[in-house]
Design a protein around this motif. Structure first.
Motif, short mmCIF file in Angstrom:
data_model
loop_
_atom_site.label_atom_id
_atom_site.label_comp_id
_atom_site.label_asym_id
_atom_site.label_seq_id
_atom_site.Cartn_x
_atom_site.Cartn_y
_atom_site.Cartn_z
N LEU A 38 1.77 9.58 25.33
CA LEU A 38 1.09 8.95 24.20
C LEU A 38 1.07 9.87 23.00
O LEU A 38 1.33 9.44 21.86
CB LEU A 38 -0.34 8.58 24.61
CG LEU A 38 -1.19 7.87 23.55
CD1 LEU A 38 -0.56 6.55 23.15
CD2 LEU A 38 -2.62 7.66 24.07
N PRO A 47 5.21 4.28 28.29
CA PRO A 47 3.86 4.72 28.65
C PRO A 47 3.83 5.64 29.86
O PRO A 47 2.85 6.33 30.10
CB PRO A 47 3.14 3.40 28.95
CG PRO A 47 4.23 2.49 29.41
CD PRO A 47 5.48 2.88 28.66
N THR A 99 -4.41 0.19 31.45
CA THR A 99 -3.73 -0.01 30.17
C THR A 99 -3.38 1.31 29.49
O THR A 99 -2.64 1.32 28.50
CB THR A 99 -4.58 -0.85 29.21
OG1 THR A 99 -5.77 -0.11 28.85
CG2 THR A 99 -4.98 -2.17 29.84
N ARG A 100 -3.90 2.41 29.99
CA ARG A 100 -3.61 3.70 29.37
C ARG A 100 -2.14 4.07 29.52
O ARG A 100 -1.47 3.69 30.47
CB ARG A 100 -4.46 4.80 30.03
CG ARG A 100 -5.95 4.69 29.83
CD ARG A 100 -6.64 5.79 30.61
NE ARG A 100 -8.09 5.70 30.51
CZ ARG A 100 -8.94 6.43 31.22
NH1 ARG A 100 -8.46 7.30 32.10
NH2 ARG A 100 -10.24 6.29 31.07
N ARG A 121 0.21 -2.09 28.00
CA ARG A 121 -0.38 -0.77 27.98
C ARG A 121 -0.23 -0.11 26.61
O ARG A 121 0.44 -0.64 25.71
CB ARG A 121 0.30 0.10 29.06
CG ARG A 121 0.20 -0.47 30.46
CD ARG A 121 1.02 0.33 31.45
NE ARG A 121 0.59 1.72 31.50
CZ ARG A 121 1.28 2.70 32.06
NH1 ARG A 121 2.47 2.44 32.59
NH2 ARG A 121 0.83 3.93 32.07
N GLN A 122 -0.86 1.04 26.45
CA GLN A 122 -0.63 1.83 25.26
C GLN A 122 0.82 2.29 25.21
O GLN A 122 1.45 2.49 26.24
CB GLN A 122 -1.55 3.07 25.26
CG GLN A 122 -3.04 2.79 25.22
CD GLN A 122 -3.85 4.07 25.37
OE1 GLN A 122 -3.50 4.94 26.16
NE2 GLN A 122 -4.93 4.17 24.61
N ASN A 123 1.33 2.45 24.00
CA ASN A 123 2.69 2.97 23.82
C ASN A 123 3.68 2.19 24.68
O ASN A 123 4.46 2.76 25.45
CB ASN A 123 2.75 4.47 24.19
CG ASN A 123 3.93 5.18 23.53
OD1 ASN A 123 4.02 5.21 22.31
ND2 ASN A 123 4.82 5.74 24.32
#
Length: 686
Positions: free
Chosen positions: A263, A243, A256-257, A205-207
């Motif tokens: 974030l 995340p 995936t956010r 995922r992000q972050n």
């Protein structure tokens, strides 16, 4: 010691030739069929437990300790991220917002659960472990009698009279790189293990990046025929981005956010963890032995969150001493364990919104606190052989817990310093075991408890709540184990029921604020079943299917929250049905195929049962090959794939989530999509 250095080690060792431990070779399959590891039991006397070892560990990605432990019926790890694991045993601990509590965790016999009952299994490298033993429920009299139970982690032990060097190197999806370099030496008087591990990944995922380095030193010196001295040092340094959880829309559209506020703040946690222990064992005679350990732990934790920045450190130290021996037809243990820690924490403003998109920026101090926490456990058990077939065991644990909270920030009337000394609690246990030709029957009645966490002891104003009480419960358990067909087929089935009083409920009053209260009674009941079978397809090939099933029929017996009566509702955060199954195919030439499957039923997400997570099935596969290249060198290769059918599923959930500022509540931690890994293992036997 990053990737390039690892590759040099691999190239060098592969030129030399390899055999690690001849005892590890599966060429003995044509003489005997083994369907599980032979693991020395640490649970006291006839106390029932479940254990897994290298045979189970090697079926999974070397960073996936959660999947390995989820093979044990009754145990479920909800893994929001590599650094966010919540272990539940028979539903106990499912209501904890983050992390693991209500159980005791030991590493090589040293308690690593902190002063308020919180445990972090991610502080240990999966590849260093030789066994995980789980005692479910409060029957572990010698290990604290917590309602959830006890988990005993033990490192790999070197084999007798050998010296070896091994390196495991793994790469995979999301930029994953992991290595574990270990040296082991054993002779008549000394066992020594030293390992270095490094792991890094960008995450799904992000972050979501994770970077960890660790060192482990474990030695045991036999000083003479009666005494031995052990030294354990475990050090972990990791930084993990966070995340956080997602709302239903984001979870469905793009798992995936990262959560938007996390974030923007580029939230993360940085941890430096040290555990050091010295143990001394002495045999007074054939009928009496003592093992005494002193230990120290240190955790330095820094965590920028969207709502503030948490800066904390904990110094912990303690002593554990246990005597064990025989007296006629009886075996006995008695001893004590004292654990004290000093917890310092403070919060600061997070000025990430004023930092030009560069993430978190520490501002003015918001709080500064210190808490002294002490737990004393005194214990004893007596196991008596009534006949060659029938044994009985009685145990008693005494616990006293004290919290001393000091507000070092506010002055005068605003100062919230206070002390909480819980009443001493007695926790008895009674067990029976009956042996028969192909197995055994066992039963247990035991009483257990859980302490409130730090957050649960405080009111919304940060004052210790004098009315908060410990959870207590009585566990009833009946089980049977049967091994048939020359032990090629085995089944273990257990039924249990436990009522928990003074249920601790963590209510969320803000983004970073939870308060606790005692809110009634829950009933935990269910069935756990493990089935294993080994079938020889040919003189050189064995097929081993297995299945673990957990039925969790847990519910609120008496739970009234304000004007809402949730009595009778299923317990939040627990799937009713769970299956872990698989099949192993082993060949005497060193080739091995492992197919694993996990089914998790829907999980109630609110106390009112108005929302559930979706049930899911996850399939994994791993192909491995190991061969001796010479009398000294061995080579192993493996490739694996997780989530073969690319399911979108919640690997963890947050119950009773609340949306702030008009945002949707965030219940879900997405599991990884289809991903791959591969590794090389080389070893040199001196």
């Amino acid at each position: 010691m990053k990737g390039p250095f690892s590759i040099l080690i691999l190239l060098f060792t592969m030129q030399l030739v390899a055999q690690e431990n001849k005892k590890d070779s599966i060429t003995q399959l044509d003489e005997i069929v083994l369907i599980e590891d032979v693991i020395a039991k640490k649970a006291t006397g006839i106390t029932a437990s479940s254990a897994i070892g290298p045979t189970t560990f090697e079926k999974f990605n070397p960073i996936d300790i959660a999947s390995a432990m989820n093979q044990v019926a009754g145990v479920y790890i909800l893994s929001g991220a590599l650094n966010t694991n919540r272990i539940t045993i028979r539903g106990v601990g499912a209501r904890t917002p983050f992390g693991t509590d209500k159980l005791r965790l030991y590493f090589n016999g040293i308690p690593v659960t902190n002063g308020t009952g919180s445990s972090t299994i991610e502080a240990f490298d999966f590849e260093n472990l030789g066994a995980i033993e789980v005692i479910k429920g409060p029957k572990a009299t010698s290990f604290g009698a917590n309602l959830g139970g006890t988990i005993l982690l033990d490192t790999k032990n070197p084999q007798g009279d050998e010296t070896k060097l091994a390196n495991n190197f793994t790469i995979g999806s999301y930029g994953m790189l992991k290595e574990n370099l270990s040296f082991q030496h054993s002779n008549q008087n000394l066992d020594l293990t030293f390992s270095y591990n490094h792991f890094e990944t960008n995450g799904y995922r992000q972050n979501n990046s994770f970077d960890r380095d660790g060192l482990l030193l474990n030695t045991n010196l036999k000083m003479n025929s009666k005494s031995s001295l052990g030294l354990l040092i475990n050090y972990i340094d990791y930084t993990a981005q966070i995340p956080s959880s997602l709302n239903q829309t984001d979870f469905d559209e793009d798992p995936t956010r990262a959560a938007g506020n996390w974030l923007a703040a580029q939230g993360f946690e940085a941890n430096k963890y040290t555990l050091a222990g010295i143990s001394y064992s002495y045999e007074f005679g054939q009928n009496l032995k003592n093992t005494t350990s002193i230990f120290y732990s240190y955790l330095d934790h820094y965590e920028p969150r969207p709502f503030n920045i948490l800066d904390e450190f904990t110094n912990g130290f303690g002593l554990r001493s246990q005597f064990e021996g025989n007296l006629g037809n009886a075996q006995y243990t008695f001893g004590g364990e004292l654990y004290k820690d000093e917890y310092h924490w403070g919060t600061f403003q997070n000025l990430f919104r004023d930092n030009n998109g560069n993430g978190s920026l520490q501002g003015e101090r918001l709080s500064r606190n210190r808490e002294f926490r002490r737990q004393l456990n005194l214990f004893g058990t007596l196991t008596y052989t009534l006949s060659p077939m029938l044994s009985a065991q009685i145990g008693l644990n005494l616990n006293n817990t004290n919290y001393n909270f000091q507000d070092l920030f506010n002055q005068g009337a605003e100062n919230t310093s206070a002390e909480r000394d819980f009443n001493t609690i007695l926790l008895p246990s009674l067990g029976l075991q009956y042996l028969f030709a192909n197995g055994k029957l066992y039963a247990n009645i035991s009483r257990g408890f859980s302490n409130p966490s730090l957050e649960e002891t405080l009111t919304p104003d940060g004052v210790i709540n004098p009315d908060i009480a410990q959870e207590t419960g009585t566990n009833y358990e009946l089980g049977a184990y049967v091994a048939l067909l020359k032990k090629k087929f085995s089944i273990n089935i257990t039924a249990f029921r436990m009522n928990i009083n003074n249920l601790l409920v963590a209510q969320r009053t803000g983004e970073d604020q939870f308060i606790g209260r005692n809110a009634g009674e829950t009933r935990h009941q269910g069935i756990e079943m493990d089935i294993k079978y080994a079938h020889r397809l040919s003189p050189k090939m064995v097929l081993s299917p297995y299945l673990s099933y957990t039925l969790s029929d847990h519910s609120f017996v008496d739970f009234v929250d304000g004007e809402n009566d949730f009595s009778g509702n299923p317990l939040t955060g627990v799937p009713k049905n769970r299956i872990s199954s698989g099949v192993d195919l082993l060949h005497t030439n060193g080739l091995q195929l492992n197919l694993t499957h996990q089914f998790v039923d829907k999980i109630p997400l609110t106390d009112a049962n108005t929302l559930d997570s979706d049930s899911f099935n996850i399939f994994n596969a791993k192909l491995a090959y190991q061969a001796a290249l010479s009398p000294h060198f061995s080579l192993g290769l493996n490739v694996g794939a997780n989530n073969l059918f690319d399911a979108n599923y919640a690997q963890s959930v947050l119950i009773n989530a609340v949306g702030f500022g008009g945002a949707l509540p965030r219940y879900f931690y997405p599991g990884n999509d289809r991903n791959f890994y591969g590794g090389v293992r080389v070893g040199y036997l001196f």
